[in-house]
Motif scaffolding. Structure first.
Motif, PDB file in Angstrom:
ATOM      1  N   LEU A   1       0.829  -1.208   0.000  1.00 25.20           N
ATOM      2  CA  LEU A   1       0.000   0.000   0.000  1.00 25.20           C
ATOM      3  C   LEU A   1       0.863   1.259   0.000  1.00 25.20           C
ATOM      4  CD1 LEU A   1      -2.883  -0.991   2.430  1.00 25.20           C
ATOM      5  CD2 LEU A   1      -2.971  -0.778  -0.054  1.00 25.20           C
ATOM      6  N   GLY A   2       1.953   1.226   0.757  1.00 26.15           N
ATOM      7  CA  GLY A   2       2.871   2.365   0.763  1.00 26.15           C
ATOM      8  C   GLY A   2       3.510   2.579  -0.597  1.00 26.15           C
ATOM      9  N   LEU A   3       3.884   1.494  -1.251  1.00 25.75           N
ATOM     10  CA  LEU A   3       4.475   1.602  -2.585  1.00 25.75           C
ATOM     11  C   LEU A   3       3.471   2.101  -3.611  1.00 25.75           C
ATOM     12  CD1 LEU A   3       6.722  -1.545  -2.712  1.00 25.75           C
ATOM     13  CD2 LEU A   3       7.450   0.825  -2.775  1.00 25.75           C
TER      14      LEU A   3
ATOM     15  N   GLY B   1       1.770   6.408  -6.959  1.00 23.43           N
ATOM     16  CA  GLY B   1       0.759   7.398  -7.323  1.00 23.43           C
ATOM     17  C   GLY B   1       1.330   8.799  -7.294  1.00 23.43           C
ATOM     18  N   LEU B   2       2.162   9.073  -6.299  1.00 17.63           N
ATOM     19  CA  LEU B   2       2.819  10.375  -6.209  1.00 17.63           C
ATOM     20  C   LEU B   2       3.718  10.583  -7.417  1.00 17.63           C
ATOM     21  CD1 LEU B   2       3.644  12.952  -4.610  1.00 17.63           C
ATOM     22  CD2 LEU B   2       5.444  11.576  -3.592  1.00 17.63           C
ATOM     23  N   VAL B   3       4.475   9.556  -7.762  1.00 19.44           N
ATOM     24  CA  VAL B   3       5.391   9.664  -8.891  1.00 19.44           C
ATOM     25  C   VAL B   3       4.619   9.821 -10.197  1.00 19.44           C
ATOM     26  CG1 VAL B   3       7.148   8.435 -10.221  1.00 19.44           C
ATOM     27  CG2 VAL B   3       7.245   8.434  -7.730  1.00 19.44           C
TER      28      VAL B   3
ATOM     29  N   PRO C   1      10.711   7.249   4.083  1.00 22.39           N
ATOM     30  CA  PRO C   1      10.086   8.564   4.269  1.00 22.39           C
ATOM     31  C   PRO C   1      11.091   9.714   4.191  1.00 22.39           C
ATOM     32  CG  PRO C   1      10.032   7.277   6.309  1.00 22.39           C
ATOM     33  CD  PRO C   1      10.566   6.386   5.234  1.00 22.39           C
ATOM     34  N   ASP C   2      12.368   9.410   4.370  1.00 18.82           N
ATOM     35  CA  ASP C   2      13.395  10.440   4.253  1.00 18.82           C
ATOM     36  C   ASP C   2      13.509  10.959   2.816  1.00 18.82           C
ATOM     37  OD1 ASP C   2      14.291   7.721   3.870  1.00 18.82           O
ATOM     38  OD2 ASP C   2      16.357   8.424   3.781  1.00 18.82           O
ATOM     39  N   LEU C   3      13.049  10.174   1.844  1.00 23.07           N
ATOM     40  CA  LEU C   3      13.122  10.597   0.449  1.00 23.07           C
ATOM     41  C   LEU C   3      11.877  11.359  -0.003  1.00 23.07           C
ATOM     42  CD1 LEU C   3      14.715   7.422  -1.165  1.00 23.07           C
ATOM     43  CD2 LEU C   3      15.845   9.520  -0.411  1.00 23.07           C
ATOM     44  N   ASP C   4      10.795  11.271   0.747  1.00 25.08           N
ATOM     45  CA  ASP C   4       9.545  11.929   0.348  1.00 25.08           C
ATOM     46  C   ASP C   4       9.698  13.428   0.102  1.00 25.08           C
ATOM     47  OD1 ASP C   4       8.271   9.492   0.350  1.00 25.08           O
ATOM     48  OD2 ASP C   4       7.292   9.789   2.296  1.00 25.08           O
TER      49      ASP C   4
ATOM     50  N   THR D   1       9.179  15.313  -3.512  1.00 22.61           N
ATOM     51  CA  THR D   1       8.247  16.436  -3.628  1.00 22.61           C
ATOM     52  C   THR D   1       8.957  17.657  -4.207  1.00 22.61           C
ATOM     53  OG1 THR D   1       6.932  15.593  -1.793  1.00 22.61           O
ATOM     54  CG2 THR D   1       6.664  17.924  -2.334  1.00 22.61           C
ATOM     55  N   ALA D   2      10.193  17.894  -3.782  1.00 19.78           N
ATOM     56  CA  ALA D   2      10.965  19.027  -4.308  1.00 19.78           C
ATOM     57  C   ALA D   2      11.215  18.862  -5.803  1.00 19.78           C
ATOM     58  CB  ALA D   2      12.291  19.163  -3.554  1.00 19.78           C
ATOM     59  N   LEU D   3      11.547  17.647  -6.233  1.00 17.93           N
ATOM     60  CA  LEU D   3      11.737  17.398  -7.663  1.00 17.93           C
ATOM     61  C   LEU D   3      10.432  17.624  -8.408  1.00 17.93           C
ATOM     62  CD1 LEU D   3      13.479  16.455 -10.039  1.00 17.93           C
ATOM     63  CD2 LEU D   3      12.834  14.103  -9.462  1.00 17.93           C
ATOM     64  N   ASP D   4       9.348  17.144  -7.843  1.00 17.08           N
ATOM     65  CA  ASP D   4       8.020  17.335  -8.434  1.00 17.08           C
ATOM     66  C   ASP D   4       7.729  18.820  -8.610  1.00 17.08           C
ATOM     67  OD1 ASP D   4       5.443  16.582  -9.326  1.00 17.08           O
ATOM     68  OD2 ASP D   4       4.644  16.831  -7.310  1.00 17.08           O
ATOM     69  N   THR D   5       8.029  19.608  -7.595  1.00 20.37           N
ATOM     70  CA  THR D   5       7.780  21.051  -7.637  1.00 20.37           C
ATOM     71  C   THR D   5       8.621  21.727  -8.710  1.00 20.37           C
ATOM     72  OG1 THR D   5       7.218  21.054  -5.289  1.00 20.37           O
ATOM     73  CG2 THR D   5       7.831  23.169  -6.257  1.00 20.37           C
ATOM     74  N   VAL D   6       9.906  21.404  -8.753  1.00 25.20           N
ATOM     75  CA  VAL D   6      10.805  22.011  -9.738  1.00 25.20           C
ATOM     76  C   VAL D   6      10.394  21.629 -11.156  1.00 25.20           C
ATOM     77  CG1 VAL D   6      13.193  21.968 -10.588  1.00 25.20           C
ATOM     78  CG2 VAL D   6      12.755  22.246  -8.175  1.00 25.20           C
ATOM     79  N   CYS D   7       9.844  20.427 -11.287  1.00 23.10           N
ATOM     80  CA  CYS D   7       9.426  19.965 -12.618  1.00 23.10           C
ATOM     81  C   CYS D   7       8.053  20.494 -13.010  1.00 23.10           C
ATOM     82  CB  CYS D   7       9.460  18.432 -12.669  1.00 23.10           C
ATOM     83  SG  CYS D   7      11.149  17.787 -12.778  1.00 23.10           S
TER      84      CYS D   7
END
Length: 159
Positions: free
Chosen positions: A9-11, A16-18, A144-147, A151-157
């Motif tokens: 479920l976490g994956l 989904g985020l990706v 969770p340390d990578l979340d 998100t930062a990559l998502d924002t920049v993109c």
């Protein structure tokens, strides 16, 4: 068994985020200046400059596809382990392998980014993956340390 379901479920949530991280379509022509057009018509040689918007779109799309590929592969491994359990050592080796491949892909993509913000986000995510691999939870899917870095990559993109 509940741990496997929780991991899956976490994956799925991470995947989904990706998937939601697909870059927004930007007009690269909007950034072109009239003086650049005039310079091109005066000179027959093509401009050596890089279309930063187009480059960012391409780098973001390919990088997000790579991130998605590795997270989906981890999810597939976790789902397969429900039907055919593997040892913790084997499962950990698979997870470590996916994160190691992700790190290599991020290190390869970062220098291709013309936009310093995109390059920095890729380098920061790569450094985060490297730290994750060096940490005590390197063989665990949940990171969770990578979340915040994703998100930062998502924002920049642009998403």
């Amino acid at each position: 068994m509940s741990t496997s379901v929780r991991v899956v479920l976490g994956l799925v949530a991470t995947a989904g985020l990706v998937v939601g991280c697909q870059p927004a379509t930007k007009e690269s022509a909007a950034g072109a200046s009239p003086s650049a057009s005039a310079a091109t018509s005066v000179s027959a040689a093509p401009s050596p400059t890089v279309d930063v918007a187009a480059n960012s779109k391409q780098v973001c799309a390919s990088t997000l596809a790579v991130v998605k590929k590795h997270y989906v592969a981890m999810a597939d491994d976790a789902i397969a382990a429900i039907d055919k359990p593997v040892s913790a050592k084997e499962a950990g080796a698979k997870v470590r392998g996916h994160y190691t491949a992700l790190l290599a892909d991020l290190r390869k993509a970062a220098p291709t980014a013309a936009d310093p913000q995109v390059r920095a986000a890729l380098e920061t995510l790569a450094t985060g993956v490297e730290k994750h691999l060096a940490g005590p939870k390197a063989t665990q899917v949940e990171a969770p340390d990578l979340d915040p870095l994703l998100t930062a990559l998502d924002t920049v993109c642009g998403r």
